[in-house]
Design a protein around this motif. Structure first.
Motif, mmCIF file in Angstrom:
data_model
loop_
_atom_site.group_PDB
_atom_site.id
_atom_site.type_symbol
_atom_site.label_atom_id
_atom_site.label_comp_id
_atom_site.label_asym_id
_atom_site.label_seq_id
_atom_site.Cartn_x
_atom_site.Cartn_y
_atom_site.Cartn_z
ATOM 1 N N ILE A 59 -26.693 1.285 -51.951
ATOM 2 C CA ILE A 59 -26.473 2.441 -50.923
ATOM 3 C C ILE A 59 -27.472 2.159 -49.798
ATOM 4 N N SER A 60 -28.637 2.099 -50.237
ATOM 5 C CA SER A 60 -29.728 2.171 -49.232
ATOM 6 C C SER A 60 -29.806 0.706 -48.349
ATOM 7 N N ARG A 61 -29.579 -0.206 -48.967
ATOM 8 C CA ARG A 61 -29.608 -1.663 -48.347
ATOM 9 C C ARG A 61 -30.868 -1.988 -48.363
ATOM 10 N N GLU A 62 -31.997 -1.260 -49.357
ATOM 11 C CA GLU A 62 -33.324 -1.707 -49.520
ATOM 12 C C GLU A 62 -33.431 -2.829 -50.756
ATOM 13 N N PRO A 63 -34.528 -3.582 -50.810
ATOM 14 C CA PRO A 63 -34.489 -4.627 -52.028
ATOM 15 C C PRO A 63 -34.730 -3.722 -53.202
ATOM 16 N N SER A 64 -34.232 -4.289 -54.243
ATOM 17 C CA SER A 64 -34.091 -3.546 -55.547
ATOM 18 C C SER A 64 -35.324 -3.681 -56.180
ATOM 19 N N VAL A 65 -35.788 -2.777 -57.168
ATOM 20 C CA VAL A 65 -36.987 -2.884 -57.869
ATOM 21 C C VAL A 65 -36.367 -3.070 -59.518
ATOM 22 N N GLU A 66 -35.253 -3.406 -59.539
ATOM 23 C CA GLU A 66 -34.552 -3.654 -60.787
ATOM 24 C C GLU A 66 -34.015 -4.797 -60.866
ATOM 25 N N TYR A 67 -33.785 -5.351 -62.194
ATOM 26 C CA TYR A 67 -33.057 -6.838 -62.343
ATOM 27 C C TYR A 67 -31.663 -6.402 -63.184
ATOM 28 N N ILE A 68 -30.630 -7.258 -62.972
ATOM 29 C CA ILE A 68 -29.350 -7.033 -63.721
ATOM 30 C C ILE A 68 -29.384 -8.508 -64.526
ATOM 31 N N GLU A 69 -29.073 -8.417 -65.734
ATOM 32 C CA GLU A 69 -28.866 -9.668 -66.444
ATOM 33 C C GLU A 69 -27.880 -9.478 -67.506
ATOM 34 N N ALA A 70 -27.071 -10.709 -67.802
ATOM 35 C CA ALA A 70 -26.047 -10.762 -68.650
ATOM 36 C C ALA A 70 -26.771 -10.757 -70.041
ATOM 37 N N VAL A 71 -26.659 -9.949 -71.083
ATOM 38 C CA VAL A 71 -26.965 -9.948 -72.492
ATOM 39 C C VAL A 71 -26.237 -10.667 -73.087
ATOM 40 N N GLU A 72 -25.004 -10.733 -72.778
ATOM 41 C CA GLU A 72 -24.101 -11.551 -73.601
ATOM 42 C C GLU A 72 -23.148 -12.521 -72.410
ATOM 43 N N THR A 73 -22.682 -13.503 -72.884
ATOM 44 C CA THR A 73 -21.606 -14.273 -71.943
ATOM 45 C C THR A 73 -20.433 -13.041 -71.643
#
Length: 189
Positions: free
Chosen positions: A86-100
């Motif tokens: 929403i803010s277009r600011e850099p994320s402080v989080e990661y998103i990772e696939a835990v499974e394929t």
């Protein structure tokens, strides 16, 4: 491929076929391998993912490389780093696939273009925000009011699929406990 997403959209919105087709055309198939990073800390979240198959996790990593999982998302769920999206600011989080995982992704540009061109899409935006708010509030409530064993028992009762599908390391991170504490709790239950 789109059937679960299409069913969810139709359950939330009253749409003409042409509007539904316009919305669905904005979602692109993404195949994510196990452990693949879909968002890194410091990058701006430019997609919202809908999970057709698999599991994604949203997590933080501290300077000493400790991992804190904020959310585990399974089939039929949307996921992004919402503040960054929403803010277009850099994320402080990661998103990772835990499974394929098989995902459908919509870009920031397409998502907000739909808000301008299909007024009903705002209801989907509200649904995503409300879902995220309830998940965050529930997680915060459990962290503030339950001890580690109570959090595990609650998860066992309310979300047994998490316990079945996640590794002990991911489960411990989600519960905000050490893997050793998780092993101790499991042996006592």
């Amino acid at each position: 491929m789109m059937s679960e997403l299409e069913a969810l959209i139709q359950s939330k919105l009253q749409l003409k076929n042409e509007d539904l087709n316009s919305i669905l055309s904005c979602f692109k198939l993404v195949q994510a391998k196990k452990n693949e990073q879909l968002l890194k800390s410091g990058a701006v979240a430019d997609k919202i993912f809908f999970i057709n198959k698999g599991c994604l996790r949203l997590y933080y990593s501290t300077e000493d490389h400790a991992i804190a999982t904020r959310f585990m998302a399974f089939e039929g769920t949307f996921l992004t780093s919402i503040v960054s999206f929403i803010s277009r600011e850099p994320s402080v989080e990661y998103i990772e696939a835990v499974e394929t995982s098989e995902l459908l992704a919509i870009s920031y540009e397409d998502f907000f273009r739909l808000r301008k061109t299909i007024p009903q899409w705002d209801k989907m935006y509200i649904y995503i925000l409300e879902y995220g708010l309830t998940v965050i509030t529930s997680k915060l409530n459990s962290l503030l009011t339950q001890n580690a064993a109570e959090r595990y028992r609650s998860l066992l009762k309310n979300n047994p699929e998490l316990i079945q599908r996640l590794s002990n390391a991911n489960l411990a991170s989600y519960l905000n406990i050490s893997p050793e504490t998780l092993s101790r709790i499991k042996s006592q239950i």
